[in-house]
Scaffold this motif. Structure first.
Motif, mmCIF file in Angstrom:
data_model
loop_
_atom_site.group_PDB
_atom_site.id
_atom_site.type_symbol
_atom_site.label_atom_id
_atom_site.label_comp_id
_atom_site.label_asym_id
_atom_site.label_seq_id
_atom_site.Cartn_x
_atom_site.Cartn_y
_atom_site.Cartn_z
ATOM 1 N N LEU A 13 0.811 -1.207 0.000
ATOM 2 C CA LEU A 13 0.000 0.000 0.000
ATOM 3 C C LEU A 13 0.852 1.268 0.000
ATOM 4 C CD1 LEU A 13 -2.760 -1.121 2.539
ATOM 5 C CD2 LEU A 13 -3.138 -0.561 0.135
ATOM 6 N N VAL A 14 1.871 1.299 0.851
ATOM 7 C CA VAL A 14 2.720 2.493 0.932
ATOM 8 C C VAL A 14 3.542 2.647 -0.348
ATOM 9 C CG1 VAL A 14 4.592 3.608 2.193
ATOM 10 C CG2 VAL A 14 2.789 2.416 3.443
ATOM 11 N N GLY A 15 4.031 1.538 -0.885
ATOM 12 C CA GLY A 15 4.759 1.603 -2.138
ATOM 13 C C GLY A 15 3.897 2.144 -3.262
ATOM 14 N N TYR A 16 2.637 1.733 -3.285
ATOM 15 C CA TYR A 16 1.724 2.212 -4.329
ATOM 16 C C TYR A 16 1.405 3.688 -4.137
ATOM 17 C CZ TYR A 16 -1.719 1.363 -8.028
ATOM 18 O OH TYR A 16 -2.399 1.352 -9.216
ATOM 19 N N ALA A 17 1.331 4.131 -2.889
ATOM 20 C CA ALA A 17 1.134 5.561 -2.623
ATOM 21 C C ALA A 17 2.312 6.377 -3.146
ATOM 22 C CB ALA A 17 0.935 5.790 -1.129
ATOM 23 N N ALA A 18 3.526 5.877 -2.928
ATOM 24 C CA ALA A 18 4.715 6.575 -3.435
ATOM 25 C C ALA A 18 4.688 6.638 -4.963
ATOM 26 C CB ALA A 18 5.981 5.870 -2.959
ATOM 27 N N PHE A 19 4.212 5.583 -5.593
ATOM 28 C CA PHE A 19 4.052 5.597 -7.048
ATOM 29 C C PHE A 19 3.124 6.726 -7.475
ATOM 30 C CE2 PHE A 19 1.106 3.984 -10.448
ATOM 31 C CZ PHE A 19 1.941 4.267 -11.519
ATOM 32 N N GLY A 20 1.963 6.844 -6.824
ATOM 33 C CA GLY A 20 1.011 7.888 -7.168
ATOM 34 C C GLY A 20 1.590 9.280 -7.011
ATOM 35 N N MET A 21 2.375 9.479 -5.960
ATOM 36 C CA MET A 21 2.934 10.795 -5.693
ATOM 37 C C MET A 21 4.049 11.156 -6.661
ATOM 38 S SD MET A 21 4.444 12.202 -2.046
ATOM 39 C CE MET A 21 3.078 11.398 -1.198
ATOM 40 N N GLY A 22 4.837 10.144 -7.087
ATOM 41 C CA GLY A 22 6.043 10.426 -7.839
ATOM 42 C C GLY A 22 5.938 10.366 -9.343
ATOM 43 N N TYR A 23 5.232 9.377 -9.883
ATOM 44 C CA TYR A 23 5.266 9.165 -11.333
ATOM 45 C C TYR A 23 4.644 10.317 -12.102
ATOM 46 C CZ TYR A 23 0.368 8.506 -12.487
ATOM 47 O OH TYR A 23 -0.957 8.741 -12.746
ATOM 48 N N ILE A 24 3.568 10.922 -11.538
ATOM 49 C CA ILE A 24 2.779 11.913 -12.251
ATOM 50 C C ILE A 24 3.575 13.181 -12.543
ATOM 51 C CG2 ILE A 24 1.826 12.951 -10.152
ATOM 52 C CD1 ILE A 24 -0.039 12.327 -13.499
#
Length: 392
Positions: free
Chosen positions: A217-228
């Motif tokens: 879950l936390v890894g996926y949150a970091a994805f949302g914050m960073g990739y965009i």
């Protein structure tokens, strides 16, 4: 409707075209139009980033709404409704230049796109249920090829349109991608009608083991914050470096093409691991792709960056969908994917506006790309700690 459609690959193609509309067009094509809109409408980077934050806020609302509706409405219906309304939102975005109008339709595109996107994974998980390898491939194709096609098409067309007609032609960019979305509607709607995924209320509700899923879950949150950040400001950064419209188009076509083929690279990884390792590997690749244009001088850097970023960026949704499928019972897949989508969507609201502020303060949007890379590396480290749930 049937759980085993006679033409599963054609059904998958229709679902992937839905992802093309809701992700490749509705979420990422704005990054190609951003330099023109920023210039013509005299926006700061923060204002330009705000529109993708507005889209992300709508995505949060849509993801939460989907989690509520999934108990009463079949995923097939939510997918179809989201696809039709997202297409409509794209068509009308370019009609008025005012920031309030742009904000309104970016928000609504987020709401409707989330409804379609978060149910697409649930529908694709119904394909090849007795064949884990083909199931993993179907999930990877859905997210990789669908979004990649959207970026290839918009990347090939929009920079050339703006280069030939001038920045004042940006409203026609929205009309172009909205019209293309209309062409994709029939097959997408047909595919949704071929699949049956139960409402959550049709099965016994099983609570999600959220504490044991924390690393993912936390890894996926970091994805949302960073990739965009990369997809929002890549064209703006290239424009600052005096890149030509043809070079910008080439970079985006390379990026989208690599997204398109990324399922081939990641299919065996997703099928082999029930842990957080696939997500960690993918996030590390996205981080490297985000940082390369800034830390590596020369025209080759954006090309290498686009290859690495493209081979990784659309695979986190596939990774968490595969994680849910391998660790949770089928009746929990919809709720789990919906929850992952909410976490991702909330995190995604932070990235564009914060990156725009950092770019304004630093006078260089490249600094924002480096900050985003740091967030992604942190997420990769945390995802690596996620074990299969049956080993906890």
């Amino acid at each position: 409707m049937t759980d085993n459609p006679a033409n599963p690959w054609l059904v998958l193609a229709g679902l992937a075209l839905g992802v093309t509309v809701t992700n490749g067009f509705a979420r990422f094509a704005y990054g190609l139009l951003l330099p023109a809109m920023k210039s013509e409408l005299d926006w700061s980077y923060a204002q330009a980033g705000w529109l993708n934050t507005a889209n992300a806020l709508g995505y949060v609302a849509g993801a939460i709404l989907t989690m509520i509706l999934i108990r009463r409405v079949r995923p097939t219906h939510l997918f179809a409704f989201g696809l039709v309304t997202t297409t409509a939102a794209l068509l009308v975005t370019g009609l008025v230049t005012a920031l309030w109008w742009q904000t309104l339709w970016r928000v609504l595109a987020g709401v409707f796109g989330a409804m379609s996107f978060s149910t697409a994974g649930t529908l694709a998980a119904q394909l090849f249920r007795d064949d884990p390898r083909r199931n993993a491939l179907a999930i990877a194709i859905l997210f990789g090829s669908g979004g990649g096609l959207g970026i290839v098409l918009s990347g090939a067309a929009l920079p050339i349109l703006l280069g030939q007609q001038g920045y004042g032609a940006w409203p026609w960019g929205w009309v172009l991608i909205g019209g293309t979305s209309l062409l994709f509607l029939p097959l997408g709607l047909w595919s949704a009608s071929r699949l049956h995924a139960p409402r959550k209320s049709e099965s016994m509700a099983i609570p999600l083991p959220l504490r044991r899923m924390l690393g993912e879950l936390v890894g996926y949150a970091a994805f949302g914050m960073g990739y965009i950040v990369y997809l929002t400001f890549l064209s703006a950064w290239l424009t600052e470096q005096q890149a030509t419209p043809l070079f910008i188009a080439t970079i985006w076509v390379i990026l989208g093409s690599c997204i398109f083929v990324s399922p081939i690279l990641w299919r065996p990884v997703l099928a082999r691991h029930a842990s957080g390792r696939p997500l960690a590997m993918i996030l590390a690749g996205i981080a490297l792709g985000s940082a390369l244009p800034v830390i590596m001088p020369g025209p080759a850097a954006p090309v290498i960056s686009a290859v690495i970023f493209g081979l990784c960026v659309f695979m986190p949704p596939g990774a968490v969908t595969s994680f849910a499928r391998q660790n949770l019972p089928p009746e929990s897949w919809g709720a789990a994917i919906g929850f992952f989508t909410v976490i991702f969507a909330i995190a995604q609201t932070i990235g564009p506006y914060a990156a725009g502020l950092i770019g304004d303060l630093a006078g260089d949007i490249g600094i924002s790309l480096l900050v985003a890379a740091g967030v992604l590396v942190s997420g990769a480290a945390l995802a690596l700690l996620q074990r299969p749930l049956d080993q906890d």
